[in-house]
Design an enzyme around this catalytic site. Structure first.
Site, mmCIF file in Angstrom:
data_model
loop_
_atom_site.group_PDB
_atom_site.id
_atom_site.type_symbol
_atom_site.label_atom_id
_atom_site.label_comp_id
_atom_site.label_asym_id
_atom_site.label_seq_id
_atom_site.Cartn_x
_atom_site.Cartn_y
_atom_site.Cartn_z
ATOM 1 N N GLY A 129 0.786 -1.227 0.000
ATOM 2 C CA GLY A 129 0.000 0.000 0.000
ATOM 3 C C GLY A 129 0.817 1.275 0.000
ATOM 4 O O GLY A 129 0.280 2.371 0.113
ATOM 5 N N ASP A 151 -7.842 -0.890 -16.012
ATOM 6 C CA ASP A 151 -7.988 -0.250 -14.698
ATOM 7 C C ASP A 151 -7.228 1.069 -14.643
ATOM 8 O O ASP A 151 -7.374 1.824 -13.683
ATOM 9 C CB ASP A 151 -7.505 -1.190 -13.578
ATOM 10 C CG ASP A 151 -6.091 -1.695 -13.822
ATOM 11 O OD1 ASP A 151 -5.853 -2.314 -14.876
ATOM 12 O OD2 ASP A 151 -5.230 -1.472 -12.962
HETATM 13 P P1 AMP Z 1 -0.955 -0.377 -11.351
HETATM 14 O O1 AMP Z 1 -0.217 -1.296 -12.252
HETATM 15 O O2 AMP Z 1 -0.084 0.594 -10.581
HETATM 16 O O3 AMP Z 1 -2.087 0.302 -12.015
HETATM 17 O O4 AMP Z 1 -1.568 -1.289 -10.198
HETATM 18 C C1 AMP Z 1 -2.409 -2.387 -10.434
HETATM 19 C C2 AMP Z 1 -3.093 -2.770 -9.142
HETATM 20 O O5 AMP Z 1 -2.116 -3.068 -8.140
HETATM 21 C C3 AMP Z 1 -3.997 -1.703 -8.563
HETATM 22 O O6 AMP Z 1 -5.079 -2.357 -7.970
HETATM 23 C C4 AMP Z 1 -3.103 -1.059 -7.536
HETATM 24 O O7 AMP Z 1 -3.842 -0.421 -6.535
HETATM 25 C C5 AMP Z 1 -2.311 -2.241 -7.011
HETATM 26 N N1 AMP Z 1 -1.014 -1.861 -6.442
HETATM 27 C C6 AMP Z 1 0.078 -1.405 -7.103
HETATM 28 N N2 AMP Z 1 1.093 -1.146 -6.261
HETATM 29 C C7 AMP Z 1 0.642 -1.445 -5.011
HETATM 30 C C8 AMP Z 1 1.199 -1.395 -3.697
HETATM 31 N N3 AMP Z 1 2.455 -0.976 -3.467
HETATM 32 N N4 AMP Z 1 0.426 -1.784 -2.658
HETATM 33 C C9 AMP Z 1 -0.824 -2.204 -2.850
HETATM 34 N N5 AMP Z 1 -1.415 -2.284 -4.054
HETATM 35 C C10 AMP Z 1 -0.700 -1.910 -5.130
HETATM 36 MG MG MG Z 2 -3.576 1.417 -11.633
#
Ligand code: AMP
Ligand code: MG
Length: 535
Positions: free
Chosen positions: A136, A285
């Site tokens: 997170g 997303d």
């Molecule tokens: P992203 O590729 O950054 O769009 O992330 C894809 C998914 O992974 C989304 O649901 C994000 O909220 C989650 N996510 C990415 N990095 C983290 C992190 N450090 N902690 C928790 N969730 C994450």
């Molecule tokens: Mg994202």
């Protein structure tokens, strides 16, 4: 520090009865209440005064210790009611199920004095029910990149989420930057992002994938009501419940909404292709329903023109999210959204009409951009053909995208055979330029003839070109220099870069260094030419 909140997302949509950050699949709900996890020592590193002003915050508010506490996740203002949103998505072409805000926590929807709605969302604020196996949190390097690029995009005229603040947490975050088994602690940070809406394509895909048409419909109606009120005409501003009772959200209205989503997405991609931005992770997303650039991760900027380039090391094998594919990827993503929305329509025709509108709008943007960048007043297909020839030459000869388009306005179009000289400094390797010099000169002669036939006076032509082709963009190596300086204790680079990028189309004498070609050291330096999702 006072802000007025109206948390419509929480009020109007069903929520998760469970609270707190425990991991879970959340069905039948658009959000889960979860508070930011406090950090050790929140310290304001940078803020965007324009965004603070938009929210109605005064300079004194920003300077007070409360500001870093609130926007670092340690305190709430009256009216804030934090939540994480639930959504799914297609990642790299495959359905990934529930994703949700894994490290983003929305604090509330602030209403500005002018009535505009600004959702405030902390990125890196700690675990949520959607954090899956991650922590997170976010590291300083990627938070600097998000902060700078969101604001740069805004000043470039590209629709985007904004960034209010960048707060250092005083805590370490452990990341394996290259996914090579060498995790190490890095300084953590929290960015406060600001947008009218953080609803994504995946927000609709998740309930659709679960056959939850009631939630799907609720989300669509809510989104039209809150985020596209102009589609409601005289009914805009009336309570959502009343409009539902009057059955206002019929197929015609939803079709108009989908069409507008498609057109906005096309215009967004048009801007990306104009300024040389590569998002890097165009999963559904990460597609904003409002057509904003959202989720700055392993994004990059084109230096030497290469439509096949992607900054994302995770994507290096298939290069799905390469620069030149963004228009078709956005179309594919809209196809997934159309599929998700299909239970709301009796047949596919209105959705197909929206997708067709995407193609038409993108084609229009591409042609208009080509003509603007070439300084032609007539927006016709000849201009587009000339542009395609030039791009092919730029690719072969290794031209810097930003600098070449800017230098093009210095070409003497009154000459029958214009000199290449004004363009020379925009190329990376003299031998590659030499190999294409004759072809480029031939192109310049055709271009000059076209400009003369077009008839725009020199000053008007140059003004048109400079308005379409920025002088300054947040090149990967510039962001990395600001990051390196910050890591060494000097955060001035963040402020300097942000300040240059406030006027990307201006000449800004004395700041030419920020428009320099990518230096050789940046070619194989992490953060400059290759980035991972590890942030
Ligand atoms: P992203 O590729 O950054 O769009 O992330 C894809 C998914 O992974 C989304 O649901 C994000 O909220 C989650 N996510 C990415 N990095 C983290 C992190 N450090 N902690 C928790 N969730 C994450
Ligand atoms: Mg994202």
């Amino acid at each position: 520090m006072r802000l007025r909140f109206d948390n419509a997302f929480l009020r109007e949509l069903p929520g998760d009865p469970a609270t707190g950050p425990g991991l879970r699949q959340v069905h039948g709900a658009a959000w889960s209440r979860v508070e930011p996890t406090p950090v050790a020592a929140p310290r304001l590193v940078a803020h965007a005064a324009e965004v603070a002003g938009m929210l109605g915050l005064a300079a004194g508010d920003v300077e007070s210790p409360d500001f870093a506490a609130v926007f670092g996740g340690n305190a709430l203002l009256p009216g804030m009611d934090p939540w994480a949103a639930n959504y799914g998505g297609h990642q790299f072409g495959h359905w990934a199920g529930q994703l949700g805000d894994g490290r983003a926590i929305s604090l509330g929807e602030a209403l500005a004095a002018d009535g505009a709605r600004h959702e405030l969302q902390l990125k890196g604020a700690g675990p949520t029910p959607y954090s899956r196996s991650a922590d997170g949190r976010a590291v300083m390097r990627s938070s600097i990149r998000e902060f700078i690029c969101s604001e740069a995009m805004h000043h470039l005229g590209v629709p985007t989420t904004r960034a209010l603040s960048l707060v250092a947490t005083g805590e370490a975050v452990v990341r394996d930057m290259f996914y090579d088994g060498h995790p190490r602690p890095e300084p953590g940070a929290v960015v406060c992002r600001v947008a009218p809406s953080f609803i994504r394509f995946g927000t609709f895909e998740l309930p659709a994938s679960r056959g939850d048409v009631a939630l799907l419909r609720a989300l669509a109606e809510f989104c039209v009501w809150r985020d596209f009120p102009w589609l409601l005409g005289e009914h805009a501003g009336r309570p959502l419940g009343h409009l539902r009772l009057e059955q206002l959200f019929d197929e015609t209205l939803l079709a108009a909404w989908f069409r507008e989503v498609c057109e906005r997405t096309a215009r967004l991609v048009g801007h990306w292709m104009r300024v040389g931005f590569v998002h890097g992770v165009l999963n559904t997303d990460n597609m904003s329903i409002l057509g904003l650039t959202i989720d700055y991760g392993p994004y990059g900027w084109i230096d030497d023109y290469d439509p096949d380039w992607t900054p994302n090391t995770t994507d290096v094998q298939h290069r799905r999210y390469r620069f030149g594919w963004q228009p078709r990827v956005a179309h594919w993503n809209l196809g997934r959204l159309a599929q998700a929305l299909s239970p709301l329509f009796a047949d596919a025709a209105p959705l197909q009409a929206g997708l067709d509108a995407y193609a038409a709008t993108w084609a229009e943007c591409e042609r208009d951009n080509a003509c603007a960048r070439l300084g032609l007043q007539a927006g016709d297909d000849d201009g587009l053909a000339l542009m395609r020839e030039l791009q092919a030459l730029m690719h072969r000869a290794g031209a810097d995208m930003t600098n070449l388009f800017r230098a093009l306005s210095d070409v003497d179009v009154e000459a029958d055979a214009p000199s290449l000289e004004p363009l020379r400094a925009a190329f990376y390797a003299p031998e590659r330029l030499a190999a294409e010099a004759a072809a480029l000169e031939a192109w310049l002669a055709r271009y000059a003839a076209r400009c003369r036939a077009d008839g725009l006076p020199r000053e008007a032509r140059v003004a048109r070109m400079h308005a379409a082709s920025p002088r300054y963009v947040p090149r990967n190596y510039l962001a990395q220099q600001a990051i390196d300086r910050a890591a060494a204790g000097d955060e001035g680079g963040i402020h300097e870069l942000l300040d240059v990028l406030r006027d990307p189309y201006g000449e800004q004498p004395g700041r030419e260094a920020f428009a320099a070609l990518r230096p050789d050291w940046a070619l194989d330096r992490a953060g400059c030419s290759m980035l991972s999702c590890s942030s």
